[in-house]
Design a protein around this motif. Sequence first.
Motif, PDB file in Angstrom:
ATOM      1  N   UNK A  23       3.053  13.184   1.461  1.00 32.32           N
ATOM      2  CA  UNK A  23       3.339  12.758   3.071  1.00 32.32           C
ATOM      3  C   UNK A  23       5.030  11.947   3.213  1.00 32.32           C
ATOM      4  N   UNK A  24       5.781  12.596   1.931  1.00 36.59           N
ATOM      5  CA  UNK A  24       7.055  12.304   2.294  1.00 36.59           C
ATOM      6  C   UNK A  24       7.653  13.861   1.407  1.00 36.59           C
ATOM      7  N   UNK A  25       9.141  13.768   1.609  1.00 39.44           N
ATOM      8  CA  UNK A  25       9.885  14.621   1.478  1.00 39.44           C
ATOM      9  C   UNK A  25      10.154  14.738  -0.071  1.00 39.44           C
ATOM     10  N   UNK A  26      10.415  16.044  -0.996  1.00 40.51           N
ATOM     11  CA  UNK A  26      10.217  16.201  -2.508  1.00 40.51           C
ATOM     12  C   UNK A  26      11.585  15.166  -3.052  1.00 40.51           C
ATOM     13  N   UNK A  52      10.571  12.256  -5.751  1.00 43.48           N
ATOM     14  CA  UNK A  52      11.107  12.349  -7.316  1.00 43.48           C
ATOM     15  C   UNK A  52      11.548  10.703  -7.622  1.00 43.48           C
ATOM     16  N   UNK A  53      11.778   9.925  -6.371  1.00 38.04           N
ATOM     17  CA  UNK A  53      12.957   8.595  -6.540  1.00 38.04           C
ATOM     18  C   UNK A  53      11.958   7.811  -6.832  1.00 38.04           C
ATOM     19  N   UNK A  67       8.498   5.617  -8.069  1.00 37.22           N
ATOM     20  CA  UNK A  67       7.913   4.817  -9.519  1.00 37.22           C
ATOM     21  C   UNK A  67       6.019   5.579  -9.172  1.00 37.22           C
ATOM     22  N   UNK A  68       5.838   6.249 -10.307  1.00 39.13           N
ATOM     23  CA  UNK A  68       4.374   6.571 -10.252  1.00 39.13           C
ATOM     24  C   UNK A  68       3.470   5.891  -9.469  1.00 39.13           C
ATOM     25  N   UNK A  69       2.931   4.410  -9.657  1.00 37.00           N
ATOM     26  CA  UNK A  69       1.879   3.194  -9.134  1.00 37.00           C
ATOM     27  C   UNK A  69       2.395   3.817  -7.203  1.00 37.00           C
ATOM     28  N   UNK A  70       3.761   3.690  -6.584  1.00 35.35           N
ATOM     29  CA  UNK A  70       3.945   3.555  -5.360  1.00 35.35           C
ATOM     30  C   UNK A  70       3.041   5.195  -5.154  1.00 35.35           C
ATOM     31  N   UNK A  71       3.368   5.907  -5.755  1.00 36.32           N
ATOM     32  CA  UNK A  71       2.940   7.406  -5.564  1.00 36.32           C
ATOM     33  C   UNK A  71       0.884   7.279  -5.064  1.00 36.32           C
ATOM     34  N   UNK A  72       0.701   6.438  -6.620  1.00 40.07           N
ATOM     35  CA  UNK A  72      -1.263   6.601  -6.018  1.00 40.07           C
ATOM     36  C   UNK A  72      -1.001   5.656  -5.352  1.00 40.07           C
TER      37      UNK A  72
END
Length: 110
Positions: free
Chosen positions: A89-92, A96-97, A99-104
């Motif tokens: 739901x966000x652009x590439x 890329x900026x 952190x992995x934890x926030x992606x989850x």
Amino acid sequence: MIAKELGLPYQNFIIDKRSYYNAIQEATYVTETTQQEKAQDQFISLITNIISEAVIISDNIGRILRFNLPAERILVKGEHCDDVQTLFGIDLQALLNLPPKQLVEIREKK
């Protein structure tokens, strides 16, 4: 001629040595390039699949090219997604900026 012996339609072409040589060079180049690309793809697949962390590989516009099983389990959740923007739901660039934890966390909210 095999085609003639089998009763198949055929066409004879007369080409000069230079054209023949160029055709052989082109065929050799295409064959070698294809073999190199296949070997590279197999290597990337092998490395991606032995990594125990979630891995998503995308192109420069965000289309998902491949992902490993941990990524599928954690992120995809049975959905069919062709691009990173749809998945998160966000652009590439924003992705890329992060952190992995926030992606989850983003995926869990979605």
